[in-house]
Design a protein around this motif. Structure first.
Motif, PDB file in Angstrom:
ATOM      1  N   ALA A 179      -7.884  -8.795   9.233  1.00 41.47           N
ATOM      2  CA  ALA A 179      -7.296  -9.195   7.949  1.00 41.47           C
ATOM      3  C   ALA A 179      -6.788  -7.981   7.181  1.00 41.47           C
ATOM      4  O   ALA A 179      -7.424  -7.541   6.215  1.00 41.47           O
ATOM      5  CB  ALA A 179      -8.316  -9.964   7.110  1.00 41.47           C
ATOM      6  N   PRO A 180      -5.649  -7.386   7.589  1.00 47.36           N
ATOM      7  CA  PRO A 180      -5.108  -6.244   6.843  1.00 47.36           C
ATOM      8  C   PRO A 180      -4.685  -6.661   5.446  1.00 47.36           C
ATOM      9  O   PRO A 180      -4.204  -7.775   5.236  1.00 47.36           O
ATOM     10  CB  PRO A 180      -3.898  -5.815   7.689  1.00 47.36           C
ATOM     11  CG  PRO A 180      -3.520  -7.039   8.468  1.00 47.36           C
ATOM     12  CD  PRO A 180      -4.802  -7.764   8.739  1.00 47.36           C
ATOM     13  N   ALA A 181      -4.863  -5.776   4.488  1.00 46.95           N
ATOM     14  CA  ALA A 181      -4.545  -6.089   3.093  1.00 46.95           C
ATOM     15  C   ALA A 181      -3.063  -5.932   2.780  1.00 46.95           C
ATOM     16  O   ALA A 181      -2.610  -6.394   1.735  1.00 46.95           O
ATOM     17  CB  ALA A 181      -5.370  -5.194   2.157  1.00 46.95           C
ATOM     18  N   ASP A 182      -2.303  -5.282   3.662  1.00 47.57           N
ATOM     19  CA  ASP A 182      -0.889  -5.037   3.402  1.00 47.57           C
ATOM     20  C   ASP A 182      -0.093  -5.348   4.655  1.00 47.57           C
ATOM     21  O   ASP A 182      -0.634  -5.367   5.774  1.00 47.57           O
ATOM     22  CB  ASP A 182      -0.685  -3.576   2.980  1.00 47.57           C
ATOM     23  CG  ASP A 182       0.684  -3.330   2.370  1.00 47.57           C
ATOM     24  OD1 ASP A 182       1.415  -4.328   2.141  1.00 47.57           O
ATOM     25  OD2 ASP A 182       1.034  -2.167   2.130  1.00 47.57           O
ATOM     26  N   ASP A 183       1.205  -5.596   4.466  1.00 53.80           N
ATOM     27  CA  ASP A 183       2.084  -5.791   5.615  1.00 53.80           C
ATOM     28  C   ASP A 183       2.116  -4.525   6.459  1.00 53.80           C
ATOM     29  O   ASP A 183       2.051  -3.409   5.934  1.00 53.80           O
ATOM     30  CB  ASP A 183       3.506  -6.116   5.151  1.00 53.80           C
ATOM     31  CG  ASP A 183       3.561  -7.369   4.289  1.00 53.80           C
ATOM     32  OD1 ASP A 183       2.734  -8.261   4.520  1.00 53.80           O
ATOM     33  OD2 ASP A 183       4.426  -7.443   3.403  1.00 53.80           O
ATOM     34  N   VAL A 184       2.243  -4.704   7.763  1.00 56.30           N
ATOM     35  CA  VAL A 184       2.301  -3.579   8.691  1.00 56.30           C
ATOM     36  C   VAL A 184       3.476  -3.800   9.642  1.00 56.30           C
ATOM     37  O   VAL A 184       3.603  -4.865  10.250  1.00 56.30           O
ATOM     38  CB  VAL A 184       1.002  -3.440   9.508  1.00 56.30           C
ATOM     39  CG1 VAL A 184       1.132  -2.287  10.510  1.00 56.30           C
ATOM     40  CG2 VAL A 184      -0.186  -3.224   8.586  1.00 56.30           C
ATOM     41  N   ALA A 185       4.350  -2.803   9.755  1.00 60.02           N
ATOM     42  CA  ALA A 185       5.442  -2.840  10.715  1.00 60.02           C
ATOM     43  C   ALA A 185       5.394  -1.573  11.565  1.00 60.02           C
ATOM     44  O   ALA A 185       5.177  -0.479  11.038  1.00 60.02           O
ATOM     45  CB  ALA A 185       6.793  -2.952  10.011  1.00 60.02           C
ATOM     46  N   LEU A 186       5.578  -1.742  12.862  1.00 60.07           N
ATOM     47  CA  LEU A 186       5.561  -0.622  13.804  1.00 60.07           C
ATOM     48  C   LEU A 186       6.816  -0.687  14.672  1.00 60.07           C
ATOM     49  O   LEU A 186       7.261  -1.769  15.047  1.00 60.07           O
ATOM     50  CB  LEU A 186       4.325  -0.673  14.708  1.00 60.07           C
ATOM     51  CG  LEU A 186       2.956  -0.773  14.028  1.00 60.07           C
ATOM     52  CD1 LEU A 186       1.861  -0.858  15.080  1.00 60.07           C
ATOM     53  CD2 LEU A 186       2.713   0.386  13.085  1.00 60.07           C
ATOM     54  N   LEU A 187       7.365   0.467  14.983  1.00 60.68           N
ATOM     55  CA  LEU A 187       8.571   0.553  15.798  1.00 60.68           C
ATOM     56  C   LEU A 187       8.470   1.791  16.682  1.00 60.68           C
ATOM     57  O   LEU A 187       8.172   2.882  16.190  1.00 60.68           O
ATOM     58  CB  LEU A 187       9.806   0.643  14.901  1.00 60.68           C
ATOM     59  CG  LEU A 187      11.165   0.936  15.544  1.00 60.68           C
ATOM     60  CD1 LEU A 187      11.555  -0.187  16.491  1.00 60.68           C
ATOM     61  CD2 LEU A 187      12.239   1.110  14.477  1.00 60.68           C
ATOM     62  N   VAL A 188       8.702   1.612  17.976  1.00 58.78           N
ATOM     63  CA  VAL A 188       8.651   2.714  18.932  1.00 58.78           C
ATOM     64  C   VAL A 188      10.002   2.841  19.614  1.00 58.78           C
ATOM     65  O   VAL A 188      10.551   1.859  20.125  1.00 58.78           O
ATOM     66  CB  VAL A 188       7.550   2.497  19.988  1.00 58.78           C
ATOM     67  CG1 VAL A 188       7.486   3.708  20.934  1.00 58.78           C
ATOM     68  CG2 VAL A 188       6.196   2.278  19.321  1.00 58.78           C
ATOM     69  N   LEU A 189      10.553   4.074  19.607  1.00 60.94           N
ATOM     70  CA  LEU A 189      11.810   4.398  20.282  1.00 60.94           C
ATOM     71  C   LEU A 189      11.530   5.472  21.323  1.00 60.94           C
ATOM     72  O   LEU A 189      11.146   6.585  20.969  1.00 60.94           O
ATOM     73  CB  LEU A 189      12.848   4.919  19.291  1.00 60.94           C
ATOM     74  CG  LEU A 189      13.440   3.947  18.270  1.00 60.94           C
ATOM     75  CD1 LEU A 189      14.195   4.724  17.219  1.00 60.94           C
ATOM     76  CD2 LEU A 189      14.365   2.969  18.953  1.00 60.94           C
ATOM     77  N   ARG A 190      11.742   5.173  22.584  1.00 60.19           N
ATOM     78  CA  ARG A 190      11.530   6.162  23.653  1.00 60.19           C
ATOM     79  C   ARG A 190      12.881   6.557  24.236  1.00 60.19           C
ATOM     80  O   ARG A 190      13.693   5.709  24.613  1.00 60.19           O
ATOM     81  CB  ARG A 190      10.643   5.571  24.745  1.00 60.19           C
ATOM     82  CG  ARG A 190      10.363   6.539  25.898  1.00 60.19           C
ATOM     83  CD  ARG A 190       9.462   5.878  26.924  1.00 60.19           C
ATOM     84  NE  ARG A 190       9.145   6.767  28.019  1.00 60.19           N
ATOM     85  CZ  ARG A 190       9.863   6.891  29.127  1.00 60.19           C
ATOM     86  NH1 ARG A 190      10.974   6.166  29.271  1.00 60.19           N
ATOM     87  NH2 ARG A 190       9.506   7.725  30.078  1.00 60.19           N
TER      88      ARG A 190
END
Length: 347
Positions: free
Chosen positions: A311-322
């Motif tokens: 239950a994270p308290a904030d939005d989370v966005a992740l992006l990986v560029l290889r």
């Protein structure tokens, strides 16, 4: 030739048909009460039969209404999901020689997306990337995400310089906030952190950062920040300065990756109030597994869910560029932990 279809439109017809069962249940109850001799009797047995019949009628009506509401809710969720997917559309796994993986987790369980935004687009100027974080959650944040992403998707093709893209985003956000202020009241305190990246064919990474966390560079030697320069203020509260110096962050070599994130990742806390050790988790992931973007995302999200108890308290966005291109430019100057914050850092 224009053809006009006769008959009742589908949606009204469907609604009329949906009333058939409740009307039938009601007609059964009324007919029984008015015409059946048993309903007129005052004996215990007659009353029991009458009560059972009306209980069945009431239960049927409740079940029908429950089913109708669930169907309507599913339809609304399907429409909302389609709209949200069009806004924060899934990225292709490969863009102009870059392997790509992205995902986001909304703090609002009722929404598929939240106040975080990202996009990767191949242009004649190179691969251009945006990662941003809108203040707040819910529908208000989603509307701001739409304004920023819509401007980015046009500006990256029109503007030759990364600074021009940033100014277009700033103007689009200002228009959106003015319109929202007119409709919903003051929005002067709203802001958006924005990170813009540009990676041409030679692998050089150029960046403009407005209040956003710097990405990490993932390589066989470990995990390092892309840059250490102080970012500009977030978009919204303050005007952009007349000059927008682009950070030249060295070259992303073939096999190396950039890990972009919103502050919801590093600011996530466990039950004891401890922050999520993002850099340590990335270092462990790079050390133990091949540098595959989707695998990196999976490892980080698993560790993040475990850390926050799901239950994270904030939005989370992740992006990986290889960088999976065959060739790249000369390697930039190595980073140093003692580099002055205002200086330009290289890979």
């Amino acid at each position: 030739m224009i053809r006009i279809k006769a008959g009742v439109p589908r949606r009204p017809l469907r609604r009329v048909l949906s009333l058939g069962l409740p009307l039938a249940w009601g007609a059964v109850g009324v007919t029984y009460k008015l015409t059946c001799p048993l309903a007129q009797q005052e004996s215990i047995g007659a009353r029991a039969v009458t009560g059972a019949l009306f209980f069945a009628v009431g239960s049927g009506l409740i079940l029908h209404i429950h089913h109708a509401l669930l169907s309507e809710l599913r339809q609304v969720r399907r429409v909302a999901g389609a709209a949200q997917s069009a806004l924060l559309r899934p990225l292709p796994p490969r863009i102009d020689g870059m392997d790509v993986a992205a995902a986001q987790l909304s703090a609002d369980r009722a929404a598929a997306i939240g106040g975080d935004l990202y996009e990767v687009i191949a242009t004649e100027h190179g691969v251009r990337v945006v990662m941003g974080d809108v203040k707040g959650h819910g529908l208000t944040a989603v509307a701001t995400v739409a304004a920023v992403l819509g401007s980015f998707r046009e500006a990256v093709h029109d503007e030759a310089e990364l600074s021009g893209v940033l100014r277009r985003l700033d103007r689009a956000l200002a228009r959106h906030l003015r319109e929202r202020t007119h409709d919903d009241g003051p929005a002067a305190e709203d802001f958006v952190t924005v990170l813009l990246l540009e990676i041409p064919q030679d692998g050089e990474v150029r960046a403009l950062n407005c209040g956003h966390p710097w990405p990490y560079v993932l390589s066989a030697t470990g995990v390092e920040p892309l840059a250490r320069a102080d970012p500009l203020p977030p978009l919204g509260p303050f005007p952009l300065p007349p000059e927008l110096p682009v950070e030249h962050c060295g070259h992303l070599q073939p096999g190396e990756a950039l890990f972009l994130h919103t502050d919801g990742a590093e600011d996530a806390r466990d039950a004891r109030g401890r922050f999520f050790p993002l850099r340590e988790v990335l270092a462990e992931t790079v050390r133990d597994d091949p540098l595959v973007p989707q695998a990196v995302l999976g490892s980080v999200f698993t560790a993040l869910q475990r850390h926050t108890g799901g239950a994270p308290a904030d939005d989370v966005a992740l992006l990986v560029l290889r960088n999976d291109r065959r060739t790249s430019g000369a390697r930039g100057t190595a980073r140093s932990a003692t580099t002055h914050p205002q200086s330009t850092n290289h890979l």
